[in-house]
Scaffold this active site. Structure first.
Site, PDB file in Angstrom:
ATOM      1  N   HIS A 239       0.803  -1.230   0.000  1.00  0.00           N
ATOM      2  CA  HIS A 239       0.000   0.000   0.000  1.00  0.00           C
ATOM      3  C   HIS A 239       0.845   1.295   0.000  1.00  0.00           C
ATOM      4  O   HIS A 239       0.785   2.088  -0.936  1.00  0.00           O
ATOM      5  CB  HIS A 239      -0.877   0.043   1.255  1.00  0.00           C
ATOM      6  CG  HIS A 239      -1.768  -1.121   1.455  1.00  0.00           C
ATOM      7  ND1 HIS A 239      -2.891  -1.342   0.678  1.00  0.00           N
ATOM      8  CD2 HIS A 239      -1.738  -2.128   2.352  1.00  0.00           C
ATOM      9  CE1 HIS A 239      -3.505  -2.435   1.105  1.00  0.00           C
ATOM     10  NE2 HIS A 239      -2.827  -2.937   2.107  1.00  0.00           N
TER      11      HIS A 239
HETATM   12  C1  BDR Z   1      -3.050   1.065   5.206  1.00  0.00           C
HETATM   13  O1  BDR Z   1      -3.324   0.572   6.511  1.00  0.00           O
HETATM   14  C2  BDR Z   1      -2.149   0.159   7.141  1.00  0.00           C
HETATM   15  O2  BDR Z   1      -2.328  -1.089   7.719  1.00  0.00           O
HETATM   16  C3  BDR Z   1      -1.061   0.174   6.089  1.00  0.00           C
HETATM   17  O3  BDR Z   1       0.177   0.552   6.659  1.00  0.00           O
HETATM   18  C4  BDR Z   1      -1.554   1.192   5.104  1.00  0.00           C
HETATM   19  O4  BDR Z   1      -1.159   2.494   5.475  1.00  0.00           O
HETATM   20  C5  BDR Z   1      -3.692   0.142   4.199  1.00  0.00           C
HETATM   21  O5  BDR Z   1      -5.064   0.071   4.402  1.00  0.00           O
END
Ligand code: BDR
Ligand code: CA
Length: 310
Positions: A239
């Site tokens: 992500h």
């Molecule tokens: C986001 O949520 C967190 O768990 C990850 O680091 C990312 O920023 C993805 O949904």
């Protein structure tokens, strides 16, 4: 080469935050003025410790500030199942230095106040620190170039059926950023699902160099449980590095301007980002969503950059 873009990177490391932070610190297109930590994936004590350790690992002197240990309302819901109880999938790092004196939102305001040129705010965590800074001194938004976030989803969430993790963890903060009047650009779950860190891609990343930072990044990413829910096979979406790559190589992305409204209610859709990609309402455009990424080029960029680090 043009002057590097000054950024403040707000994070909650976090496995994918770790790779994002290393990517930013390895990239000469970016001048990381400060790293600010919030709670989120794990508690603040751990995200701060991890941010310090990762910054030291990269050989960077960027100051790291401690920030919010809770959202504007309520409490953070952590994600140890994805990120491990330590936030880095159990991959131990030498401890970093000490945090810079002061707290994140004050540091963000101080940097914006004295900035010679507008600063880009990059958020890959619940948006609490960034929102506290802008809400407490709104005129400083004039010194913000743009706000680039990994947050939200136009369809299903990952933390609840309706909401993405960062948006759910502080929807009011995200609403403050959307209302700031500055350009907000969102790497949503639909975008990051295209950047699936498959075992093959992690192996290719590992082969890109021999440095400790690259190896650590690969070990951390390999610890993340598979998330094949979006039909992209084994591995998990990478992500947060998507938001950093967008700053470095916008040509790898396509985007769409649209209206984004927050569900701030207490019900099951709290934290949902209602994204009107097709202008089905007359709501004014207040954001840009990143729609597609050239994933192979993105992973090549990641390898090339992380290989530059010690
Ligand atoms: C986001 O949520 C967190 O768990 C990850 O680091 C990312 O920023 C993805 O949904
Ligand atoms: Ca994150």
């Amino acid at each position: 080469m043009p002057a590097p873009t000054p950024i403040i990177l707000d994070c909650d490391p976090g496995t994918d935050d770790a790779l994002a932070l290393l990517l930013a610190l390895a990239s000469p297109e970016l001048d990381v003025l400060a790293v600010t930590a919030a709670g989120g994936n794990v508690g603040l004590e751990l995200t701060l410790r991890n941010a310090l350790a990762l910054t030291a690992l990269a050989g960077s002197r960027a100051p790291v500030y401690s920030g919010a240990d809770r959202p504007l309302l309520g409490a953070f819901v952590n994600a140890p199942r994805v990120h491990g109880v330590d936030g880095l999938g159990g991959i131990a790092l030498p401890s970093g230095g000490s945090p810079a004196p002061g707290i994140a939102s004050d540091a963000i305001r101080a940097i914006l106040r004295s900035a010679q040129r507008p600063v880009t705010l990059v958020g890959i965590a619940p948006a609490t620190n960034l929102a506290l800074a802008l809400a407490s001194e709104p005129k400083l938004a004039g010194n913000v170039e743009r706000i680039v976030l990994m947050s939200g989803a136009w369809g299903e969430g990952n933390a609840t059926p309706a909401a993405e993790f960062n948006a759910l963890n502080d929807p009011e903060a995200l609403e403050i950023l959307l209302a700031s009047g500055r350009p907000v650009e969102l790497a949503t779950l639909e975008l990051t699902a295209q950047a699936q860190a498959t075992p093959e891609r992690i192996a290719a990343l590992r082969a890109a160099g021999t440095g400790r930072s690259l190896k650590t990044a690969c070990d951390i990413q390999a610890s993340v449980p598979s998330s094949p829910r979006r039909g992209h096979g084994a591995g998990a979406p990478l992500h947060d590095p998507c938001a950093i790559a967008y700053l470095i190589r916008p040509d790898l992305f396509t985007t769409r301007a649209c209206s984004v409204r927050m569900d701030l209610g207490p019900g099951p859709s709290r934290g949902r980002t209602v994204i009107d990609r097709w202008d089905s309402t007359s709501a004014p455009h207040n954001a840009t969503v990143l729609e597609t990424i050239n994933a192979d080029a993105f992973f090549a960029l990641l390898g090339e950059r992380l290989a530059r680090l010690p």
